[in-house]
Design an enzyme around this catalytic site. Structure first.
Site, mmCIF file in Angstrom:
data_model
loop_
_atom_site.group_PDB
_atom_site.id
_atom_site.type_symbol
_atom_site.label_atom_id
_atom_site.label_comp_id
_atom_site.label_asym_id
_atom_site.label_seq_id
_atom_site.Cartn_x
_atom_site.Cartn_y
_atom_site.Cartn_z
ATOM 1 N N ASN A 1 0.978 -1.063 -0.132
ATOM 2 C CA ASN A 1 0.102 0.128 -0.011
ATOM 3 C C ASN A 1 0.955 1.165 0.056
ATOM 4 O OD1 ASN A 1 -1.550 2.103 0.625
ATOM 5 N ND2 ASN A 1 -2.148 1.261 2.602
ATOM 6 N N TRP A 2 1.044 1.672 -1.145
ATOM 7 C CA TRP A 2 2.002 3.036 -1.329
ATOM 8 C C TRP A 2 1.226 4.277 -0.533
ATOM 9 C CZ3 TRP A 2 5.631 3.848 -5.994
ATOM 10 C CH2 TRP A 2 6.291 2.577 -6.136
ATOM 11 N N LYS A 3 0.061 4.191 -0.315
ATOM 12 C CA LYS A 3 -0.559 5.373 0.369
ATOM 13 C C LYS A 3 -0.760 6.598 -0.580
ATOM 14 C CE LYS A 3 0.175 3.423 4.702
ATOM 15 N NZ LYS A 3 0.002 3.404 6.234
ATOM 16 N N GLU B 1 -5.065 -5.258 10.517
ATOM 17 C CA GLU B 1 -3.985 -4.234 10.787
ATOM 18 C C GLU B 1 -4.254 -3.620 12.301
ATOM 19 O OE1 GLU B 1 -2.023 -3.086 6.730
ATOM 20 O OE2 GLU B 1 -3.850 -1.725 6.961
ATOM 21 N N HIS C 1 -9.273 0.881 5.042
ATOM 22 C CA HIS C 1 -8.095 1.060 5.715
ATOM 23 C C HIS C 1 -8.360 2.046 6.851
ATOM 24 C CE1 HIS C 1 -3.846 2.254 6.466
ATOM 25 N NE2 HIS C 1 -3.503 1.279 5.622
ATOM 26 N N GLY D 1 2.710 1.934 10.721
ATOM 27 C CA GLY D 1 3.892 2.994 10.549
ATOM 28 C C GLY D 1 4.482 3.484 11.919
ATOM 29 N N SER E 1 3.635 -2.264 10.259
ATOM 30 C CA SER E 1 5.203 -2.381 10.550
ATOM 31 C C SER E 1 5.905 -3.599 10.032
ATOM 32 C CB SER E 1 5.616 -1.854 11.910
ATOM 33 O OG SER E 1 5.113 -0.520 12.032
ATOM 34 N N GLY F 1 3.082 -1.075 4.179
ATOM 35 C CA GLY F 1 2.920 0.067 3.980
ATOM 36 C C GLY F 1 4.149 0.866 3.586
ATOM 37 N N GLY F 2 4.882 1.574 4.373
ATOM 38 C CA GLY F 2 6.279 1.904 4.424
ATOM 39 C C GLY F 2 7.323 1.309 3.462
ATOM 40 N N GLU G 1 -6.762 4.631 7.814
ATOM 41 C CA GLU G 1 -6.588 5.843 7.554
ATOM 42 C C GLU G 1 -8.121 6.366 6.828
ATOM 43 O OE1 GLU G 1 -2.647 5.448 5.687
ATOM 44 O OE2 GLU G 1 -1.912 4.820 7.371
HETATM 45 C C1 PEP Z 1 -0.535 0.125 6.222
HETATM 46 O O1 PEP Z 1 -0.876 1.263 6.250
HETATM 47 O O2 PEP Z 1 -1.513 -0.713 5.467
HETATM 48 C C2 PEP Z 1 0.572 -0.665 6.729
HETATM 49 C C3 PEP Z 1 0.810 -1.748 7.127
HETATM 50 O O3 PEP Z 1 1.619 0.601 7.067
HETATM 51 P P1 PEP Z 1 3.041 0.064 7.533
HETATM 52 O O4 PEP Z 1 3.356 -1.143 7.077
HETATM 53 O O5 PEP Z 1 3.923 1.454 7.113
HETATM 54 O O6 PEP Z 1 2.995 -0.032 9.072
#
Ligand code: PEP
Length: 248
Positions: A5-7, A162, A92, A168, A207, A228-229, A94
């Site tokens: 997920n590149w957001k 999640e 999600h 994050g 994470s 994500g990141g 967010e």
């Molecule tokens: C996400 O937001 O879907 C996610 C898993 O982010 P991160 O891996 O950066 O915690």
């Protein structure tokens, strides 16, 4: 499945990163797992074009529940499919926090995804306060019940657990905690949709990095990761994919 997920990250120049992912997703790895990249909507068509003929699929991060109409700035699942997406993330945390998306709204979006022929990746997860209050299982259970439409199957749905506090932050639940929640999700899916629901993939997200992926993803009832990141860099994303052994 390992999904990235590149957001709200990525410009045209990010094509170079996708190219590295395509090159590094070797056949032996592709035989073991589905790799999905969900860039911002502005890049879906370019990414889909670039990944044509490769084993990498392209997804979206959200969709509107309706197919078309007067909804300024929104994108329908049909438009995302038309641009080359084969999946869409819905619900999600967010989106739930920034846009007030309720379980009902998320369910309608998942139905829209199916209508357009997209795989719906439905996210659930508790906040830090909810975990500390010992409410994780009821909260996630309630989100699951409200966000997953009738007729969910392994072919049209993926669930992503999640924990909001892990997204994050560099914090992750223990394997035991992950197994407790994933086990509950599996049980509820089978109770509601029958034995076939044991094939619905349940991803862990929050994470996930190359150095903790093997530990987190070997937990029972974990069928992959939503990242994500660490999905923004080909080396990290492929590192996570290699760490995931694909087993239950
Ligand atoms: C996400 O937001 O879907 C996610 C898993 O982010 P991160 O891996 O950066 O915690």
């Amino acid at each position: 499945m390992v999904a990235g997920n590149w957001k709200m990250n990525g410009l045209g120049a990010s094509m170079a990163e996708l190219e590295k992912m395509i090159q590094g997703f070797e056949p032996a790895l592709a035989a073991r797992l589905d790799l999905l990249v969900c860039p911002p909507a502005t890049l879906i068509a370019q990414f889909a074009w670039k990944s044509k003929g490769s084993k990498i699929a392209i997804g979206a991060q959200d969709c509107h529940a309706k197919a078309f109409g007067a909804h300024t700035g929104d994108l329908s699942a049909e438009m995302l499919r038309d641009a080359g997406a084969s999946a869409v993330i819905v619900g999600h945390s967010e989106r739930r926090a920034d846009h007030g998306e309720t379980d009902d709204a998320v369910r309608a979006k998942a139905e829209a995804a199916w209508r357009a022929g997209l795989l719906a990746i439905i996210c659930v997860g508790e906040t830090k306060t909810e975990r500390e209050a010992g409410d994780t299982l009821p909260i996630v259970g309630r989100q699951l019940k409200g966000s997953v439409p009738e007729k969910a199957s392994a072919a049209n749905t993926v669930i992503a657990y999640e924990p909001v506090w892990a997204i994050g932050t560099g914090l992750t639940p223990t394997v035991k905690d992950v197994e407790e929640v994933h086990g509950m999700i599996r049980k509820e899916l089978v109770k509601r949709f029958g034995e076939a629901a044991s094939a619905i993939r349940i991803l862990y997200g929050g994470s996930v990095k190359p150095d903790n992926a093997a530990t987190l993803l070997k937990a029972a009832d974990v069928d992959g990761a939503l990242v994500g990141g660490a999905s923004l860099k080909a080396g990290d994303f492929l590192g996570i994919s290699r760490a995931y052994s694909g087993g239950r």
